[in-house]
Design an enzyme around this catalytic site. Structure first.
Site, PDB file in Angstrom:
ATOM      1  N   CYS A  40       0.240   7.715  -2.522  1.00 33.77           N
ATOM      2  CA  CYS A  40      -0.328   6.361  -2.611  1.00 33.77           C
ATOM      3  C   CYS A  40      -0.344   5.759  -1.210  1.00 33.77           C
ATOM      4  O   CYS A  40      -1.143   6.177  -0.379  1.00 33.77           O
ATOM      5  CB  CYS A  40       0.412   5.508  -3.638  1.00 33.77           C
ATOM      6  SG  CYS A  40       2.207   5.542  -3.559  1.00 33.77           S
ATOM      7  N   SER A  41       0.539   4.826  -0.924  1.00 33.60           N
ATOM      8  CA  SER A  41       0.500   4.172   0.388  1.00 33.60           C
ATOM      9  C   SER A  41       1.834   3.529   0.711  1.00 33.60           C
ATOM     10  O   SER A  41       1.873   2.465   1.321  1.00 33.60           O
ATOM     11  CB  SER A  41      -0.590   3.104   0.393  1.00 33.60           C
ATOM     12  OG  SER A  41      -0.355   2.206  -0.676  1.00 33.60           O
ATOM     13  N   CYS A  42       2.950   4.167   0.314  1.00 29.84           N
ATOM     14  CA  CYS A  42       4.281   3.606   0.582  1.00 29.84           C
ATOM     15  C   CYS A  42       4.433   3.368   2.087  1.00 29.84           C
ATOM     16  O   CYS A  42       4.225   4.277   2.887  1.00 29.84           O
ATOM     17  CB  CYS A  42       5.363   4.573   0.113  1.00 29.84           C
ATOM     18  SG  CYS A  42       5.292   4.869  -1.663  1.00 29.84           S
ATOM     19  N   CYS A  64       2.172   8.853   3.207  1.00 24.29           N
ATOM     20  CA  CYS A  64       2.426   8.835   1.764  1.00 24.29           C
ATOM     21  C   CYS A  64       1.224   9.506   1.124  1.00 24.29           C
ATOM     22  O   CYS A  64       0.145   8.913   1.055  1.00 24.29           O
ATOM     23  CB  CYS A  64       2.589   7.406   1.249  1.00 24.29           C
ATOM     24  SG  CYS A  64       2.697   7.334  -0.562  1.00 24.29           S
TER      25      CYS A  64
END
Lengths: 194, 109, 91
Positions: A102-104, A99
């Protein structure tokens, strides 16, 4: 932006907790319950799904068609959570999830995202030079296998269905599940029976 | 159909959280070790989950708040330190809490 | 509705230059040509959700790109990204 939110983080958390409790939005008990609930999700969940898919062709088809339904079929609660897509590794193609924004992360089936998944180095490099990133995880793909990088930018969460390792003929699902690490289901590593 | 070449992305103001392929990180090695979450991390994560479940704040609002953190702070703060700042920002923006309430709570905390 | 295999171009737009925004289309894809893999469903526009505004529902697509058309030094063979219809134009 008010400088109040630039307060030291521990103090900011303490202040927000006071306010949320006094307004009845989040009590200490609710926070503790939520933490316990979140801690229950772990890579063991994803591993069970992968091992089942390796041993049950019907389940494999369901997993690839609708990851959330496949998770529910093993008792993992997906209600109210993002849809889960599953990327199938084959002899020809290896999948890697990142991702960049962000950090999905497929938290329902793998738990909290690991530190490296959230790091600028991984977010910047996996999309551009995936082979070098895999090498840092000690992963070398066979010659000729393509790499597909999936940038998880929106409403889905993605997990990888790795190839079943050679040398596991006759193994049951529990034994297969024990082989799997979280990185196998993101694509930075591949499982091995060796 | 447009035949024009895409504009050179280096000419445009890329947002600092938008990191895909960005040259300044290309030489950064990846720390592949596991890092255990702290109690602070887990509490912030849980609060975000509750605020989402109660429709007080969406994950998209959380992200907007994180992206609004100035670049130097974004780089300096840990993952969940960014989250708690965004949560505070959003609760203020939505009027769930007031600045006066937050000021008082910070003094008490 | 875009069919699998349809060629598309990602809009060469930079809302970042115009003020506060929240966008899920990475900078490296702006203006790039890709191919629709499939539709992934429809979802409320995160660009509005991020500001707690009413959010119209948009079709979401998986779109494939040739990495070396983005970075000549790219090491992968395919990049696949979720993109909303509002960012895609027929190519």
């Amino acid at each position: 932006m008010t400088p109040l939110i630039e307060a030291p983080s521990e103090r900011l958390l303490a202040g927000i907790k006071l306010l949320l409790a006094s307004k009845g939005i989040a009590t200490a008990e609710e926070i503790a319950e939520r933490m316990a609930q979140t801690d229950r999700a772990s890579p063991a969940q994803g591993a069970r799904m992968v091992a089942r898919a390796w041993t049950d062709p019907e389940y494999r088809a369901l997993l690839l068609r609708d990851g959330a339904q496949a998770a529910e079929a093993l008792g993992i609660t997906m209600r109210g959570l993002p849809p889960l897509g599953v990327l199938e590794n084959t002899v020809d193609t290896h999948n890697l999830v990142v991702c960049t924004l962000c950090s999905c992360y497929p938290r329902a089936v793998l738990g909290y995202p690991p530190f490296w998944f959230k790091s600028p180095g991984y977010r910047a490099r996996a999309i551009r030079d995936p082979r070098a990133v895999l090498a840092e995880f000690g992963t070398a793909l066979p010659d000729g296998q393509r790499i597909r990088v999936v940038d998880s930018t929106a409403d889905y969460r993605w997990m990888v269905l790795p190839q079943r390792p050679v040398g596991t003929d006759g193994w049951d699902a529990d034994r297969l599940a024990a082989l799997l690490r979280e990185g196998d289901m993101i694509g930075v590593t591949v499982p091995s029976a060796a | 159909m447009s035949q024009s070449e895409p504009s050179d992305t280096s000419e445009h103001p890329r947002a600092h959280h938008d990191m895909g392929g960005v040259p300044k990180f290309l030489c950064e090695p990846i720390d592949t070790e596991a890092h255990a979450l702290t109690p602070f991390d887990r509490e912030v994560d849980a609060i975000r989950g509750i605020l989402g479940a109660k429709s007080v704040m969406s994950v998209d609002e959380l992200r907007r708040g994180i992206e609004a953190i100035p670049e130097a702070d974004y780089a300096r703060l840990s993952y969940y330190q960014r989250w708690i700042r965004s949560i505070a920002d959003n609760l203020l923006a939505r009027g769930v809490i007031s600045e006066a309430e937050l000021r008082a709570a910070l003094e008490q905390a | 509705m875009l069919a699998p295999g349809a060629p598309v171009r990602v809009r060469d737009d930079w809302p970042e230059a115009r003020g506060p925004c929240h966008i899920r289309t990475p900078h490296y894809l702006r203006g790039r040509l890709g191919t629709v893999v499939r539709q992934l469903g429809s979802f409320p526009n995160p660009e509005d959700l991020a500001f707690a505004r009413p959010a119209p529902t948009l079709a979401l697509y998986h779109v494939a790109f040739e990495p070396r058309s983005i970075w000549p030094d790219a090491g992968g063979d395919e990049i696949v990204v979720e993109l909303y219809e509002s960012w895609l134009e027929a190519a």
